[in-house]
Scaffold this active site. Structure first.
Site, PDB file in Angstrom:
ATOM      1  N   ALA A  30       0.822  -1.209   0.000  1.00 18.21           N
ATOM      2  CA  ALA A  30       0.000   0.000   0.000  1.00 18.21           C
ATOM      3  C   ALA A  30       0.860   1.265   0.000  1.00 18.21           C
ATOM      4  CB  ALA A  30      -0.925  -0.018   1.208  1.00 18.21           C
ATOM      5  N   LYS A  40       3.935  -8.302  -7.236  1.00 14.33           N
ATOM      6  CA  LYS A  40       3.562  -6.890  -7.077  1.00 14.33           C
ATOM      7  C   LYS A  40       4.493  -5.955  -7.836  1.00 14.33           C
ATOM      8  CE  LYS A  40       1.213  -7.257  -2.654  1.00 14.33           C
ATOM      9  NZ  LYS A  40       1.197  -6.878  -1.235  1.00 14.33           N
ATOM     10  N   VAL A  97      14.274  -8.835   0.741  1.00 14.98           N
ATOM     11  CA  VAL A  97      15.401  -8.003   1.162  1.00 14.98           C
ATOM     12  C   VAL A  97      16.053  -8.653   2.380  1.00 14.98           C
ATOM     13  CG1 VAL A  97      16.105  -5.725   1.981  1.00 14.98           C
ATOM     14  CG2 VAL A  97      14.278  -5.923   0.290  1.00 14.98           C
ATOM     15  N   GLU A 110      11.783  -5.889  11.133  1.00 18.27           N
ATOM     16  CA  GLU A 110      13.106  -6.460  10.890  1.00 18.27           C
ATOM     17  C   GLU A 110      13.727  -5.876   9.612  1.00 18.27           C
ATOM     18  OE1 GLU A 110      13.217 -10.728  11.509  1.00 18.27           O
ATOM     19  OE2 GLU A 110      14.941 -10.897  10.186  1.00 18.27           O
ATOM     20  N   THR A 111      12.932  -5.794   8.554  1.00 22.73           N
ATOM     21  CA  THR A 111      13.444  -5.206   7.308  1.00 22.73           C
ATOM     22  C   THR A 111      13.736  -3.719   7.492  1.00 22.73           C
ATOM     23  OG1 THR A 111      12.096  -6.802   6.096  1.00 22.73           O
ATOM     24  CG2 THR A 111      13.046  -5.014   4.823  1.00 22.73           C
ATOM     25  N   CYS A 131      18.938   7.415  14.768  1.00 20.27           N
ATOM     26  CA  CYS A 131      18.486   6.475  13.733  1.00 20.27           C
ATOM     27  C   CYS A 131      17.386   5.589  14.324  1.00 20.27           C
ATOM     28  CB  CYS A 131      19.652   5.650  13.206  1.00 20.27           C
ATOM     29  SG  CYS A 131      20.189   4.317  14.300  1.00 20.27           S
ATOM     30  N   CYS A 157      -1.053  -5.041   9.388  1.00 20.25           N
ATOM     31  CA  CYS A 157      -2.308  -4.841   8.648  1.00 20.25           C
ATOM     32  C   CYS A 157      -3.080  -6.153   8.549  1.00 20.25           C
ATOM     33  CB  CYS A 157      -2.029  -4.289   7.262  1.00 20.25           C
ATOM     34  SG  CYS A 157      -1.219  -2.682   7.305  1.00 20.25           S
ATOM     35  N   CYS A 178      25.319   3.972  19.792  1.00 20.03           N
ATOM     36  CA  CYS A 178      24.401   3.185  18.945  1.00 20.03           C
ATOM     37  C   CYS A 178      25.194   2.293  17.991  1.00 20.03           C
ATOM     38  CB  CYS A 178      23.476   4.108  18.157  1.00 20.03           C
ATOM     39  SG  CYS A 178      22.436   3.208  16.988  1.00 20.03           S
TER      40      CYS A 178
END
Lengths: 66, 337
Positions: B34, B81, B105, B128-129, B166, B181, B238
């Site tokens: 989406a 898609k 990915v 995670e991605t 980040c 979703c 970080c």
């Protein structure tokens, strides 16, 4: 007690008086949330931070969808 | 003045000069669902030079309610898609160079995907991605315009601009379960709001204007909105954006591991070691969309889309009825985010 939560007037139940209790009340305590009270970020280890009448609270939680 | 981009050039803060910059950009969109559909359509109409879209999924009837690039015919034809997106985007603007990649990915291909791009637009469906792209973005110094949605709610945040934290600074741990979703549903208008904020920021970045750097959220149903300056949350240690960053999500060990169980038509996913598993919370979230749900102190088991799924407390998930690891990862993303 009435606060402004994410820009809208919000009435708190009597037993909610800290950030932690508010997160629990909103069912966000197990989620990753960034919290700001009166324009100051509240870090995770300070979630006993009090919430007072007319405080401006902003809470943004992370979601996964796209 | 009726050329293709005239109305955008008449907008003073872009102008002809800004349009040239937009036309020189190479944008990477991660995900063609989406958010990806909405961003891609705006960017292609706006005339970005090149667009690369990566997506691992094929079309399904449940996508048509909100994924604006696709038609019934695309679903009937079972198109990936990314392929269907390219077809429609070429009809909209044939002058844009559109590259599509039908792939998952992963830590193996993330840097290669990001390399050479002007910026990245987030349209993925799982945390995670996002953390993987955050690391690739920080390692290669390419900004990442984050966006996420669920139900009537969404958030945006631009990563990699100035001294801002980040995504890893903000999240510090992987959440046990994020709303998706597929578990909590989603309405189409929130897609437009989140994608609109992402793309407006992309335009500002491309023409050299100051980008709105706050973490923002919107709920179209309740009318709630928030905007937080997250600067204080930047972590000097970080692992993903400090001086001594090790980019942990670019290493294979921090990713979900996959294995096809021989002769059993089953894929085993092992969630990253620092991802907590909350069985009860998981069961509650998936309850509306699965059947045969069992939750005990050792595991959660259920039936979903024709697959028997078992999640163990140690972070292993068995997905029965497939040998396809990408499909298994998609199912996990739908259920866990």
């Amino acid at each position: 007690m009435s606060i402004t939560l994410n820009g809208k007037a919000y009435k708190l139940p009597e037993d909610v008086s800290t950030v932690q209790q508010l997160l629990e009340h909103l069912e966000l305590s197990k989620r990753i949330v960034i919290v700001e009270v009166n324009k100051e970020i509240v870090q995770k280890d300070q979630y006993d931070h009090p919430i007072r009448e007319r405080d401006q609270v902003e809470m943004i939680h992370f979601v996964g969808g796209g | 003045m009726n050329s293709r981009y005239s109305r955008q050039e008449l907008f003073k803060l872009i102008g002809e000069k800004g349009q040239k910059k937009i036309c020189q950009a190479h944008v990477l969109i991660i995900g063609a669902g989406a958010l990806g559909s909405a961003s891609a359509e705006m960017l292609v109409r706006a005339g970005v030079g090149k667009l690369t879209i990566v997506d691992r999924d094929i079309l399904d009837w449940s996508n048509l309610q909100r994924q604006q690039l696709y038609t019934e015919k695309d679903v009937i034809d079972q198109l990936p898609k990314a392929v269907a997106a390219k077809k429609r985007l070429y009809e909209i603007n044939s002058t844009v160079d559109i590259e599509t990649i039908v792939a998952d990915v992963t830590a193996e291909n993330a840097e290669e995907l990001v390399s050479g791009k002007t910026l990245i637009v987030d349209a993925t469906d799982n945390i995670e991605t996002r953390l993987l792209m955050n690391d690739a973005s920080r390692k290669l110094g390419i900004p990442f315009f984050m966006g996420a949605v669920v139900a009537s709610y969404g958030l945006t945040y631009p990563i990699g601009l100035g001294e801002l934290p980040c995504l890893h600074c903000l999240l510090d741990t992987l959440p046990p379960q994020t709303l998706t979703c597929d578990t909590a549903g989603v309405i189409s208008p929130i897609i437009q709001v989140v994608a609109a904020h992402q793309v407006a920021n992309v335009f500002k970045y491309l023409v050299g204007e100051e980008v709105d750097s706050k973490l923002k959220s919107f709920d179209l149903w309740t009318g709630e909105q928030a905007a937080i300056d997250v600067t204080p949350l930047r972590r000097s240690d970080c692992p993903s954006c400090s001086k001594d960053a090790s980019y942990p999500f670019l290493s294979k060990e921090s990713q979900t591991r996959t294995a096809v169980l021989c002769g059993r038509d089953t894929v085993q996913l092992t969630l990253p070691p620092d991802r907590e598993v909350e069985l009860r919370q998981f069961a509650e979230a998936i309850h509306p969309i699965v059947t045969g749900l069992i939750c005990n102190m050792h595991l959660v088991a259920c039936n979903f889309n024709g697959h028997r799924i078992v999640l163990f407390r140690d972070g292993r998930m068995l997905i029965h009825g497939t040998k396809d690891v990408v499909k298994a990862k998609m199912i996990a993303s739908k259920l866990m985010g």
